[in-house]
Design a protein around this motif. Structure first.
Motif, PDB file in Angstrom:
ATOM      1  N   GLU A  22       0.607  -1.021  -0.323  1.00  0.00           N
ATOM      2  CA  GLU A  22       0.500   0.171  -0.273  1.00  0.00           C
ATOM      3  C   GLU A  22       0.911   1.071  -0.078  1.00  0.00           C
ATOM      4  O   GLU A  22       0.743   1.749  -1.094  1.00  0.00           O
ATOM      5  CB  GLU A  22      -0.701  -0.279   1.342  1.00  0.00           C
ATOM      6  N   GLU A  23       1.979   1.372   0.342  1.00  0.00           N
ATOM      7  CA  GLU A  23       3.039   2.810   0.555  1.00  0.00           C
ATOM      8  C   GLU A  23       3.851   2.300  -0.523  1.00  0.00           C
ATOM      9  O   GLU A  23       3.440   3.613  -0.659  1.00  0.00           O
ATOM     10  CB  GLU A  23       4.173   2.296   2.189  1.00  0.00           C
ATOM     11  N   LEU A  24       4.201   1.343  -0.995  1.00  0.00           N
ATOM     12  CA  LEU A  24       4.599   1.829  -2.678  1.00  0.00           C
ATOM     13  C   LEU A  24       3.271   2.456  -3.681  1.00  0.00           C
ATOM     14  O   LEU A  24       3.790   3.126  -4.233  1.00  0.00           O
ATOM     15  CB  LEU A  24       5.003   0.435  -2.868  1.00  0.00           C
ATOM     16  N   ARG A  27       3.059   5.908  -3.233  1.00  0.00           N
ATOM     17  CA  ARG A  27       4.582   6.595  -3.268  1.00  0.00           C
ATOM     18  C   ARG A  27       4.093   6.671  -5.537  1.00  0.00           C
ATOM     19  O   ARG A  27       4.615   7.824  -5.584  1.00  0.00           O
ATOM     20  CB  ARG A  27       5.339   6.095  -2.931  1.00  0.00           C
ATOM     21  N   GLU A  28       3.838   5.912  -6.148  1.00  0.00           N
ATOM     22  CA  GLU A  28       3.744   5.684  -7.177  1.00  0.00           C
ATOM     23  C   GLU A  28       2.836   7.062  -7.934  1.00  0.00           C
ATOM     24  O   GLU A  28       2.884   7.441  -8.459  1.00  0.00           O
ATOM     25  CB  GLU A  28       3.374   4.527  -7.876  1.00  0.00           C
ATOM     26  N   ARG A  29       1.576   6.752  -6.792  1.00  0.00           N
ATOM     27  CA  ARG A  29       0.879   7.754  -7.359  1.00  0.00           C
ATOM     28  C   ARG A  29       1.440   8.885  -7.535  1.00  0.00           C
ATOM     29  O   ARG A  29       0.897   9.992  -7.724  1.00  0.00           O
ATOM     30  CB  ARG A  29      -0.974   7.353  -6.332  1.00  0.00           C
ATOM     31  N   THR A  30       2.005   9.248  -6.736  1.00  0.00           N
ATOM     32  CA  THR A  30       2.893  10.531  -5.429  1.00  0.00           C
ATOM     33  C   THR A  30       3.491  11.373  -7.168  1.00  0.00           C
ATOM     34  O   THR A  30       3.531  11.852  -7.539  1.00  0.00           O
ATOM     35  CB  THR A  30       2.903  10.704  -4.658  1.00  0.00           C
ATOM     36  N   ILE A  31       4.430   9.684  -7.371  1.00  0.00           N
ATOM     37  CA  ILE A  31       5.823  10.336  -8.330  1.00  0.00           C
ATOM     38  C   ILE A  31       4.531  10.742 -10.046  1.00  0.00           C
ATOM     39  O   ILE A  31       5.504  11.466 -10.303  1.00  0.00           O
ATOM     40  CB  ILE A  31       6.018   8.630  -7.779  1.00  0.00           C
ATOM     41  N   LYS A  32       3.673  10.061  -9.767  1.00  0.00           N
ATOM     42  CA  LYS A  32       2.926   9.966 -11.342  1.00  0.00           C
ATOM     43  C   LYS A  32       2.259  11.528 -11.460  1.00  0.00           C
ATOM     44  O   LYS A  32       2.265  12.105 -12.166  1.00  0.00           O
ATOM     45  CB  LYS A  32       2.233   8.908 -11.325  1.00  0.00           C
ATOM     46  N   LYS A  33       2.287  11.400 -10.043  1.00  0.00           N
ATOM     47  CA  LYS A  33       1.037  13.182 -10.345  1.00  0.00           C
ATOM     48  C   LYS A  33       2.303  14.044 -10.386  1.00  0.00           C
ATOM     49  O   LYS A  33       1.577  15.300 -11.100  1.00  0.00           O
ATOM     50  CB  LYS A  33       0.600  13.504  -8.998  1.00  0.00           C
ATOM     51  N   GLU A  34       3.762  14.026  -9.462  1.00  0.00           N
ATOM     52  CA  GLU A  34       4.626  14.564  -9.754  1.00  0.00           C
ATOM     53  C   GLU A  34       4.815  14.808 -11.696  1.00  0.00           C
ATOM     54  O   GLU A  34       5.462  15.645 -11.653  1.00  0.00           O
ATOM     55  CB  GLU A  34       5.759  14.465  -8.694  1.00  0.00           C
ATOM     56  N   LEU A  35       4.803  13.911 -11.933  1.00  0.00           N
ATOM     57  CA  LEU A  35       5.904  13.749 -13.556  1.00  0.00           C
ATOM     58  C   LEU A  35       4.443  14.916 -13.935  1.00  0.00           C
ATOM     59  O   LEU A  35       5.344  14.498 -15.245  1.00  0.00           O
ATOM     60  CB  LEU A  35       5.725  12.043 -14.229  1.00  0.00           C
ATOM     61  N   HIS A  90      -4.545  11.156 -18.512  1.00  0.00           N
ATOM     62  CA  HIS A  90      -3.434  12.243 -18.221  1.00  0.00           C
ATOM     63  C   HIS A  90      -2.203  12.595 -16.504  1.00  0.00           C
ATOM     64  O   HIS A  90      -2.063  12.414 -16.167  1.00  0.00           O
ATOM     65  CB  HIS A  90      -4.020  13.833 -18.261  1.00  0.00           C
ATOM     66  N   ASP A  91      -3.159  10.935 -15.711  1.00  0.00           N
ATOM     67  CA  ASP A  91      -2.712  11.236 -14.810  1.00  0.00           C
ATOM     68  C   ASP A  91      -1.934   9.869 -14.822  1.00  0.00           C
ATOM     69  O   ASP A  91      -1.823   9.232 -14.055  1.00  0.00           O
ATOM     70  CB  ASP A  91      -3.667  10.410 -13.908  1.00  0.00           C
ATOM     71  N   GLU A  92      -1.780   9.140 -15.879  1.00  0.00           N
ATOM     72  CA  GLU A  92      -0.298   7.985 -16.197  1.00  0.00           C
ATOM     73  C   GLU A  92       0.737   9.187 -16.476  1.00  0.00           C
ATOM     74  O   GLU A  92       0.855  10.057 -17.171  1.00  0.00           O
ATOM     75  CB  GLU A  92      -1.579   7.317 -17.136  1.00  0.00           C
ATOM     76  N   LEU A  93       1.399   7.312 -16.852  1.00  0.00           N
ATOM     77  CA  LEU A  93       2.792   8.139 -17.174  1.00  0.00           C
ATOM     78  C   LEU A  93       2.813   9.124 -19.243  1.00  0.00           C
ATOM     79  O   LEU A  93       2.008   8.135 -19.771  1.00  0.00           O
ATOM     80  CB  LEU A  93       4.022   7.788 -17.301  1.00  0.00           C
ATOM     81  N   ILE A  94       3.421   9.284 -19.081  1.00  0.00           N
ATOM     82  CA  ILE A  94       4.094   9.686 -20.449  1.00  0.00           C
ATOM     83  C   ILE A  94       5.627   9.460 -20.805  1.00  0.00           C
ATOM     84  O   ILE A  94       6.307  10.341 -20.287  1.00  0.00           O
ATOM     85  CB  ILE A  94       3.920  11.371 -21.093  1.00  0.00           C
ATOM     86  N   VAL A  95       5.615   8.472 -21.943  1.00  0.00           N
ATOM     87  CA  VAL A  95       6.676   7.852 -21.904  1.00  0.00           C
ATOM     88  C   VAL A  95       8.133   8.447 -23.332  1.00  0.00           C
ATOM     89  O   VAL A  95       6.728   8.688 -23.991  1.00  0.00           O
ATOM     90  CB  VAL A  95       6.830   6.664 -22.309  1.00  0.00           C
ATOM     91  N   MET A  96       8.662   9.454 -23.281  1.00  0.00           N
ATOM     92  CA  MET A  96       9.515  10.119 -23.921  1.00  0.00           C
ATOM     93  C   MET A  96      10.594   8.951 -24.427  1.00  0.00           C
ATOM     94  O   MET A  96      11.221   9.154 -24.238  1.00  0.00           O
ATOM     95  CB  MET A  96      10.109  11.285 -23.280  1.00  0.00           C
ATOM     96  N   VAL A  97      10.682   9.134 -25.939  1.00  0.00           N
ATOM     97  CA  VAL A  97      11.824   7.814 -26.611  1.00  0.00           C
ATOM     98  C   VAL A  97      12.267   8.818 -27.750  1.00  0.00           C
ATOM     99  O   VAL A  97      11.513   8.829 -28.976  1.00  0.00           O
ATOM    100  CB  VAL A  97      11.196   6.509 -27.121  1.00  0.00           C
ATOM    101  N   ASP A  98      13.024   9.538 -27.877  1.00  0.00           N
ATOM    102  CA  ASP A  98      13.787   9.664 -28.613  1.00  0.00           C
ATOM    103  C   ASP A  98      14.021   8.514 -30.115  1.00  0.00           C
ATOM    104  O   ASP A  98      15.835   8.271 -29.696  1.00  0.00           O
ATOM    105  CB  ASP A  98      15.760  10.606 -28.435  1.00  0.00           C
ATOM    106  N   LEU A  99      13.915   8.656 -30.447  1.00  0.00           N
ATOM    107  CA  LEU A  99      14.231   7.239 -31.870  1.00  0.00           C
ATOM    108  C   LEU A  99      15.482   7.665 -32.553  1.00  0.00           C
ATOM    109  O   LEU A  99      15.969   6.997 -32.761  1.00  0.00           O
ATOM    110  CB  LEU A  99      13.033   6.700 -32.527  1.00  0.00           C
TER     111      LEU A  99
END
Length: 185
Positions: A22-24, A27-35, A90-99
């Motif tokens: 639950e703690e992890l 933390r994951e939700r908090t990190i996603k929001k910050e990102l 928007h609440d999930e990650l956006i993964v940036m990839v420079d191909l």
């Protein structure tokens, strides 16, 4: 007595493990929001900027894949971030990839991941690909025109079927991801 003691110890371990999970998760939700903090990446009030922002708002409301074209340095990545931040993802990650920064030998292992033992030097336990990391979010493929022909068919499969197979794998992995691609070609 020993059985009771072992049962109590196991229950205590399980309770601690559940608390850690639950703690992890928190933390994951908090990190996603910050990102993915809601912020404007594109500022301006000219007719061109306002028109572009209206188009971004329209596109963001859909779950369609998007191709952004434009010269180098024109802000294609900023547009991708705006689309993501105004989308339902928007609440999930956006993964940036420079191909353009990936060598041909790294393309598949980075995008699709690999299983343990797939090749010499592969990580113990394998590695999820960037499409898996973007699951439920968005993946931005910058310089998609740099994609080698050998990888394009696998990329097409992901776009059409929403499934990836890791290098050395024997099962398909479903991915729910929005693809935003950009090219200067």
């Amino acid at each position: 007595n020993e059985k009771l003691l072992a049962t109590l110890q196991a229950a205590l371990k399980l309770r601690r493990s559940n608390a850690q999970v639950e703690e992890l998760k928190q933390r994951e939700r908090t990190i996603k929001k910050e990102l993915n903090q809601e912020q404007r990446y594109i500022l301006g009030s000219s007719a061109g900027i306002l028109s572009m922002m209206q188009t971004i708002a329209k596109v963001a409301r859909t779950d369609a894949n998007v191709l952004i074209t434009g010269e180098n340095g024109t802000g294609k990545e900023l547009i991708a971030r705006e689309i993501h931040n105004h989308s339902t993802r928007h609440d999930e990650l956006i993964v940036m990839v420079d191909l353009s920064s990936l060598t041909e030998t790294l393309f598949e292992s980075e995008l699709f991941g690999y299983e343990e033992g797939a090749f010499t030097g592969s990580r113990h336990g394998g590695k999820p690909g960037l499409f898996e990391l973007a699951h439920n979010g968005t993946i931005f493929l910058d310089e998609v025109g740099a994609t080698p022909l050998s990888v394009q068919s696998r990329l097409l499969r992901v776009l059409q079927e929403r499934e990836v197979m890791r290098i050395g794998g024997d099962r398909l992995i479903s991915v729910n991801v929005r693809v935003i691609a950009a090219t200067n070609q």
